[in-house]
Design a protein around this motif. Structure first.
Motif, PDB file in Angstrom:
ATOM      1  N   VAL A  90       0.777  -1.329   0.022  1.00  0.00           N
ATOM      2  CA  VAL A  90       0.032  -0.067   0.158  1.00  0.00           C
ATOM      3  C   VAL A  90       0.924   1.226   0.097  1.00  0.00           C
ATOM      4  O   VAL A  90       0.688   2.105  -0.820  1.00  0.00           O
ATOM      5  CB  VAL A  90      -0.892  -0.039   1.081  1.00  0.00           C
ATOM      6  CG1 VAL A  90      -1.606   1.297   1.411  1.00  0.00           C
ATOM      7  CG2 VAL A  90      -2.149  -1.051   1.184  1.00  0.00           C
ATOM      8  N   SER A  91       2.138   1.181   0.890  1.00  0.00           N
ATOM      9  CA  SER A  91       2.849   2.420   0.880  1.00  0.00           C
ATOM     10  C   SER A  91       3.293   2.522  -0.279  1.00  0.00           C
ATOM     11  O   SER A  91       3.518   3.794  -0.974  1.00  0.00           O
ATOM     12  CB  SER A  91       3.845   2.139   1.911  1.00  0.00           C
ATOM     13  OG  SER A  91       4.763   3.306   2.004  1.00  0.00           O
ATOM     14  N   GLU A  92       3.903   1.355  -1.197  1.00  0.00           N
ATOM     15  CA  GLU A  92       4.607   1.704  -2.326  1.00  0.00           C
ATOM     16  C   GLU A  92       3.677   2.358  -3.406  1.00  0.00           C
ATOM     17  O   GLU A  92       3.908   3.164  -4.212  1.00  0.00           O
ATOM     18  CB  GLU A  92       4.855   0.392  -2.738  1.00  0.00           C
ATOM     19  CG  GLU A  92       6.414  -0.079  -2.078  1.00  0.00           C
ATOM     20  CD  GLU A  92       6.617  -1.353  -2.811  1.00  0.00           C
ATOM     21  OE1 GLU A  92       7.985  -1.729  -2.433  1.00  0.00           O
ATOM     22  OE2 GLU A  92       6.064  -2.057  -3.379  1.00  0.00           O
ATOM     23  N   LEU A  93       2.219   1.690  -3.427  1.00  0.00           N
ATOM     24  CA  LEU A  93       1.291   2.342  -4.386  1.00  0.00           C
ATOM     25  C   LEU A  93       1.352   3.829  -4.371  1.00  0.00           C
ATOM     26  O   LEU A  93       1.088   4.652  -5.038  1.00  0.00           O
ATOM     27  CB  LEU A  93       0.151   1.435  -4.342  1.00  0.00           C
ATOM     28  CG  LEU A  93       0.016   0.041  -4.769  1.00  0.00           C
ATOM     29  CD1 LEU A  93      -1.266  -0.556  -4.618  1.00  0.00           C
ATOM     30  CD2 LEU A  93       0.450  -0.068  -6.155  1.00  0.00           C
ATOM     31  N   GLU A  94       0.859   4.135  -2.965  1.00  0.00           N
ATOM     32  CA  GLU A  94       0.719   5.576  -2.585  1.00  0.00           C
ATOM     33  C   GLU A  94       1.802   6.548  -2.796  1.00  0.00           C
ATOM     34  O   GLU A  94       1.645   7.505  -3.363  1.00  0.00           O
ATOM     35  CB  GLU A  94       0.391   5.602  -0.950  1.00  0.00           C
ATOM     36  CG  GLU A  94      -0.873   4.920  -0.580  1.00  0.00           C
ATOM     37  CD  GLU A  94      -1.005   5.153   0.951  1.00  0.00           C
ATOM     38  OE1 GLU A  94      -0.335   5.842   1.592  1.00  0.00           O
ATOM     39  OE2 GLU A  94      -2.235   5.040   1.006  1.00  0.00           O
ATOM     40  N   ASN A  95       3.015   6.082  -3.153  1.00  0.00           N
ATOM     41  CA  ASN A  95       4.169   6.754  -3.398  1.00  0.00           C
ATOM     42  C   ASN A  95       4.586   6.653  -4.847  1.00  0.00           C
ATOM     43  O   ASN A  95       5.635   6.931  -5.007  1.00  0.00           O
ATOM     44  CB  ASN A  95       5.174   6.514  -2.295  1.00  0.00           C
ATOM     45  CG  ASN A  95       5.113   7.029  -1.102  1.00  0.00           C
ATOM     46  OD1 ASN A  95       5.342   8.240  -0.764  1.00  0.00           O
ATOM     47  ND2 ASN A  95       4.848   6.319  -0.064  1.00  0.00           N
TER      48      ASN A  95
END
Length: 242
Positions: free
Chosen positions: A36-41
């Motif tokens: 999720v963190s990777e997608l958001e960034n």
């Protein structure tokens, strides 16, 4: 309030609106909190399955999520409705293929995803030839990752010499094919026919070395009379979670 202009920003907006942590949010759509963190960034693209799961779990408009157009939330759809989310996603994929549109800072709609050839050879085992039959597959990457470069390819990493900067065995590297690089850039280099990924170090006196990003290994000096070539500059590293 400024509207989120990228897919990652819109995913974050949904999560914050629902007051979910990244771990909680990820569990509801079948991915990890780290993913999720990777997608958001903006670190890595995503497929229709994740988009569908997110829209279904949080009643989000797929049109808003993919393009930023319309409202974030929509009413729950009835089973069997001809306009249900699954059908519309399939229609969307048929219409636009593998390209998803986004809006840049100037409000101009662009292609957000580009296809990049993944070559069969791994780093540091070998560098792929330019022949088409060396292409193992084609991968989708966010266009922003290519930084407007044209000669882009992907390779798979083997070995742990770059793990201290987050490049792990099995990662996929996005590489700009070029023969020159600056001090401090992560490069694909060939030294006496041995190909590796390392950080390029150039001293004030002009001495060249290839530095690993792992304290277990020592820098590799590049003698002036060696067969040394830069094969490309690494733009990004991608890791898939199974």
């Amino acid at each position: 309030m400024q509207q989120p202009s990228t897919l990652g920003e819109r995913i974050r907006a949904v999560r914050l609106h629902c007051r979910e942590t990244q771990e909680e949010f990820g569990r509801k759509i079948g991915i990890s909190g780290n993913r999720v963190s990777e997608l958001e960034n903006g670190k890595g693209g995503t497929g229709a399955g994740v988009v569908q799961a997110l829209c279904s779990a949080f009643s989000v408009s797929h049109q808003w999520l993919l393009s930023g157009m319309g409202e974030m939330l929509e009413e729950a759809e009835k089973p069997g409705d001809e306009n249900n989310l699954s059908r519309r996603l399939l229609m969307l994929e048929e219409k636009v293929g593998r390209i998803i549109g986004t809006v840049d800072d100037e409000g101009i709609k662009n292609e957000a995803v580009v296809q990049v050839p993944l070559y069969a050879s791994a780093v540091p085992a070998g560098i792929p030839a330019a022949a088409a039959d060396e292409v193992e597959s084609w991968l989708d990457f966010p266009r922003s990752w290519t930084r407007g470069k044209k000669n882009i390819y992907a390779l798979t990493v083997s070995g742990d010499s770059m793990m201290d900067i987050g490049i792990m065995p099995g990662d996929t590297l996005l590489v700009e094919a070029r023969e020159t690089a600056r001090d401090g850039q992560v490069v694909i280099a060939s030294l006496n026919s041995e190909v590796t990924v390392k950080t390029l170090c150039i001293s004030e006196g002009g001495a060249v070395a290839l530095a690993p990003e792992n304290r277990k290994y020592h820098p590799i000096p590049v003698p002036p009379d060696s067969d040394f070539r830069i094969m490309g500059v690494v733009l990004a590293a991608v890791r898939q979670y199974r």
